[in-house]
Design a protein around this motif. Sequence first.
Motif, PDB file in Angstrom:
ATOM      1  N   GLY A 144       0.811  -1.212   0.000  1.00  0.00           N
ATOM      2  CA  GLY A 144       0.000   0.000   0.000  1.00  0.00           C
ATOM      3  C   GLY A 144       0.842   1.259   0.000  1.00  0.00           C
ATOM      4  O   GLY A 144       0.567   2.211  -0.752  1.00  0.00           O
ATOM      5  N   ALA A 145       1.881   1.279   0.839  1.00  0.00           N
ATOM      6  CA  ALA A 145       2.754   2.454   0.888  1.00  0.00           C
ATOM      7  C   ALA A 145       3.496   2.641  -0.431  1.00  0.00           C
ATOM      8  O   ALA A 145       3.671   3.773  -0.913  1.00  0.00           O
ATOM      9  N   ALA A 167      -2.178   5.375   3.796  1.00  0.00           N
ATOM     10  CA  ALA A 167      -2.570   6.555   4.568  1.00  0.00           C
ATOM     11  C   ALA A 167      -1.400   7.087   5.381  1.00  0.00           C
ATOM     12  O   ALA A 167      -1.182   8.310   5.453  1.00  0.00           O
ATOM     13  N   CYS A 168      -0.640   6.181   5.988  1.00  0.00           N
ATOM     14  CA  CYS A 168       0.519   6.616   6.782  1.00  0.00           C
ATOM     15  C   CYS A 168       1.570   7.271   5.889  1.00  0.00           C
ATOM     16  O   CYS A 168       2.174   8.285   6.272  1.00  0.00           O
ATOM     17  N   TRP A 169       1.777   6.711   4.699  1.00  0.00           N
ATOM     18  CA  TRP A 169       2.728   7.341   3.779  1.00  0.00           C
ATOM     19  C   TRP A 169       2.231   8.737   3.386  1.00  0.00           C
ATOM     20  O   TRP A 169       3.021   9.695   3.336  1.00  0.00           O
ATOM     21  N   ALA A 170       0.929   8.866   3.105  1.00  0.00           N
ATOM     22  CA  ALA A 170       0.383  10.165   2.691  1.00  0.00           C
ATOM     23  C   ALA A 170       0.559  11.216   3.790  1.00  0.00           C
ATOM     24  O   ALA A 170       0.929  12.364   3.508  1.00  0.00           O
ATOM     25  N   GLY A 198       7.012  14.658   9.761  1.00  0.00           N
ATOM     26  CA  GLY A 198       6.029  13.724   9.228  1.00  0.00           C
ATOM     27  C   GLY A 198       6.179  12.334   9.815  1.00  0.00           C
ATOM     28  O   GLY A 198       5.187  11.677  10.164  1.00  0.00           O
ATOM     29  N   VAL A 199       7.420  11.881   9.953  1.00  0.00           N
ATOM     30  CA  VAL A 199       7.677  10.575  10.554  1.00  0.00           C
ATOM     31  C   VAL A 199       7.234  10.559  12.006  1.00  0.00           C
ATOM     32  O   VAL A 199       6.606   9.592  12.472  1.00  0.00           O
TER      33      VAL A 199
END
Length: 422
Positions: free
Chosen positions: A119-120, A330-333, A343-344
């Motif tokens: 997904g990422a 979603a986490c990557w976005a 962001g991290v």
Amino acid sequence: MTVELLVLLIVIVTALAFDFTNGFHDTANAMATSIATGALRPRVAVALSAVLNLVGAFLSVAVAATVAKGIVRLDAVQGHDLLIIVFAGLVGGILWNLLTWLFGLPSSSSHALFGGLIGATLAALGWSGVIWAAGSDGVLTKIILPAVLAPIVAALVSALGTWLVYRITKKSDPAKVETGFRWGQIGSASLVSLAHGTNDAQKTMGVIFLALVAHGTLTKNADMPIWVMAACAVAIAAGTYLGGWRIIRTLGKGLVEIESPQGLAAETASAAIILSSAHFGLPLSTTQTATGSILGTGLGKGAEVRWGVMGRMVVAWLLTLPLAGLAGAACWAIAHFIGGLPGVLVVFAILLGLSGLMYVRSRRDPVDTGNVNEWPADTQGGPVAPVEVVEPGGAARANGAESGTPDGAAAEPGKSTRSAQV
């Protein structure tokens, strides 16, 4: 300390956290049947499994190579961008592991990790960023095909083994058969734990390898560092010792009422399939393999199978890759939109917050060594009371009574001291 190094450390810590959740999520694969039949006490079972997971992690790196080099096109991304993809995929995998643990569903930790990474990668690079099929490599060959075949093959092998076991021993003394197979289960469950460490710990090794390649510490053709192997081995062993009691109960008591001959057949089938897959570098779902084996024992004996429970498991299996993938995307976005180290850190804070919420929710109806062998009444039209079993070489005691009741004393039939969320 540079920003890139700090991000790398956060990714490695997150990878080891995933390995830890993999350990307690998958303890049931090796020990659920031994605990259900009384062959091993719950705490002894998870301790034995933890040690053998630790040992198994050092036996091979074939699966780690598949994870490190067979999902993301390393020539299409590098540096900080690859680190963010790996980090987001790990967070997606951890969140799915915790959610399914909360509901006592034995879904695949492996597919949660792969789903998060895929997904990422899709969110960052698009369809071409994932290695879907490349000869004998790629997601379809190494992940999807084994996911379909593993539970079917495991069920068939286990059903045949169970049928043979009962046919061979049908004229023997039932008490001696039960005691002998409990001893046998100790060996077969140990073999599954060893196989689990060999297969599952390597997946996290592969992810950390990806992160080290992204940082520039390693090249993509380098050997697996020994410290990565050791760290992953310790993390999965620690998680295994914690014991995923909610999932242990579902596999041990929720699907089929297991007797010792069935337990031995299921564990032997699982170990053989998992070790074979590790040898060929296939990152197999040990959860689906173990579940298929347990289902096969019910079919081989002609025992009642709780198909409603099986149905919920299959739904979880089907949802694992896409939903873990959505979480990873979603986490990557979020990390990409905020950018850089902030962001991290925001995504890491989200992971900690959601993990804490799920843990607090689980405390409302705890499952532990005291009620792990009690299946709640509302899932099967009637409660399952603890039964008296004879330990190998020992005296009779109540199956499942370790911390909730005195040794050898069963709870009142039909009553459980705690409710359960399944």
